[in-house]
Scaffold this motif. Structure first.
Motif, PDB file in Angstrom:
ATOM      1  N   ILE A  51      46.915  16.852 -12.228  1.00  0.00           N
ATOM      2  CA  ILE A  51      45.597  15.817 -12.194  1.00  0.00           C
ATOM      3  C   ILE A  51      45.515  16.301 -10.548  1.00  0.00           C
ATOM      4  O   ILE A  51      46.072  15.829 -10.075  1.00  0.00           O
ATOM      5  N   ARG A  52      44.143  16.652 -10.591  1.00  0.00           N
ATOM      6  CA  ARG A  52      43.702  17.207  -9.848  1.00  0.00           C
ATOM      7  C   ARG A  52      43.128  15.605  -8.563  1.00  0.00           C
ATOM      8  O   ARG A  52      43.710  15.562  -7.230  1.00  0.00           O
ATOM      9  N   GLU A  53      42.807  14.686  -9.630  1.00  0.00           N
ATOM     10  CA  GLU A  53      42.395  13.615  -8.242  1.00  0.00           C
ATOM     11  C   GLU A  53      42.696  12.117  -9.154  1.00  0.00           C
ATOM     12  O   GLU A  53      42.342  12.175  -9.864  1.00  0.00           O
ATOM     13  N   PRO A  54      44.282  12.391  -8.832  1.00  0.00           N
ATOM     14  CA  PRO A  54      44.528  10.831  -9.877  1.00  0.00           C
ATOM     15  C   PRO A  54      44.093   9.188  -9.428  1.00  0.00           C
ATOM     16  O   PRO A  54      43.647   8.703 -10.500  1.00  0.00           O
ATOM     17  N   ASP A  55      43.086   9.581  -8.232  1.00  0.00           N
ATOM     18  CA  ASP A  55      41.980   8.380  -8.231  1.00  0.00           C
ATOM     19  C   ASP A  55      41.801   8.137  -8.674  1.00  0.00           C
ATOM     20  O   ASP A  55      40.667   6.404  -9.142  1.00  0.00           O
ATOM     21  N   SER A  56      40.715   9.024 -10.210  1.00  0.00           N
ATOM     22  CA  SER A  56      40.010   9.029 -10.822  1.00  0.00           C
ATOM     23  C   SER A  56      39.979   9.059 -12.245  1.00  0.00           C
ATOM     24  O   SER A  56      39.751   8.649 -13.077  1.00  0.00           O
ATOM     25  N   LEU A  57      41.116   8.682 -12.415  1.00  0.00           N
ATOM     26  CA  LEU A  57      42.117   8.398 -13.710  1.00  0.00           C
ATOM     27  C   LEU A  57      41.361   7.006 -13.843  1.00  0.00           C
ATOM     28  O   LEU A  57      42.407   5.677 -13.631  1.00  0.00           O
ATOM     29  N   ASN A  58      41.719   6.845 -15.054  1.00  0.00           N
ATOM     30  CA  ASN A  58      41.292   5.268 -15.616  1.00  0.00           C
ATOM     31  C   ASN A  58      42.396   4.833 -16.300  1.00  0.00           C
ATOM     32  O   ASN A  58      42.140   3.783 -16.934  1.00  0.00           O
TER      33      ASN A  58
END
Ligand code: ADP
Ligand code: MG
Length: 261
Positions: A51-58
């Motif tokens: 997962i490249r950008e975990p902070d954009s996971l919802n």
């Protein structure tokens, strides 16, 4: 029967996440049903699993824990991601830091993760929890949810103080919150086979803790191949299958499996 293993050490960079991913995938390769849960706001397990950008996971472990706190229904499989290498996982991200702060006011705040895990246990043989580098409320949640703790220790210096604090916390959780909790063992990581220094540290750890805590026979060697897997989003078994780190994690997997009997 499902085994829940927390991979914990309040020191960062000792190989918790690397161990969680590669032991987890090792167990899956041995035919076990495995779920990995990330309990670290850094999201580095998510990154290691592609997962490249975990902070954009919802949808992360944060949303799952919030649902438990608010008595909301969690649908079967909700929040669980299937990985190509045969494991399931639930990622975390920066929002976990906020959740940790707000847990203070929650009823049974130590039990949130345990409640969730008890609902998914039937689907797995192993659930591994990748802990954050602290002994705060999220790590306590992991220890309350776990049957045992695997402690990765970097063979770089004698980590007496930090380890004692961790062992004390595990003892406290055992006495007050989770009578089932035990220490599975200390895993020496990043062992530089070329130096005697690493060998000395390994021997000292065996001397100081060996009669109190199990120390895994296999240690994980230091290798740049291990560091590369984080960026690759796949396990060491695919990245460098013939290397010393793949061998180390394969042997650790066998050791964990032999513990079943
Ligand atoms: P933690 O989760 O305890 O913070 P990580 O598993 O993220 O530790 O590892 C910290 C760093 O060390 C990462 O960059 C990782 O790729 C690297 N690393 C982990 N294991 C090894 C190893 N056996 N040899 C070399 N580097 C490693
Ligand atoms: Mg980590």
């Amino acid at each position: 029967m499902c085994r829940v293993i927390a991979i914990a050490n309040q020191k960062g960079g000792v190989g918790k996440t690397t161990t969680c991913v590669n032991l987890g995938i090792g167990l899956a390769r041995a035919g076990k049903r495995v779920l990995l849960i990330e309990a670290d706001a850094q999201g580095s397990m998510a990154v290691s699993l592609g997962i490249r950008e975990p902070d954009s996971l919802n949808m992360t472990i944060v949303n799952i824990m919030e649902k438990i706190i608010n008595d909301e229904e969690i649908k079967p499989g909700e929040g669980i991601i299937h990985h190509a290498e045969g494991i399931d996982f639930i990622p975390a991200n920066i929002e976990l830091a906020g959740l940790e702060t707000s847990l203070v006011n929650v009823m049974s705040r130590e039990m949130v993760l345990r409640l969730f895990i008890s609902g998914v246990k039937a689907d797995y043989d192993y659930i591994l929890i990748d802990c954050m580098p602290s002994l705060g409320m999220i790590t306590i949640n992991a220890l309350v949810a776990a049957d045992s703790v695997l402690i990765p220790v970097e063979a770089a210096y004698l980590p007496v103080k930090g380890l004692q604090q961790l062992i004390k916390t595990i003892g406290r959780v055992h006495r007050k919150l989770n009578r089932e909790l035990s220490i599975m063992g200390i895993l020496l990581t990043k062992v530089d086979r070329r130096t005697n220094f690493a060998k000395d540290i390994s021997e000292q750890i065996r001397e100081v803790y060996g009669n109190q805590i199990h120390i895994f026979q296999n240690c994980i060697p230091l290798s740049v191949k291990a560091a590369e897997t984080t960026a690759e989003g796949k396990s060491i078994y695919l990245h460098a299958p013939k290397g010393i780190v793949a061998e180390g994690y394969h042997c650790l997997t066998e050791e964990v499996l032999s513990d079943e009997k």
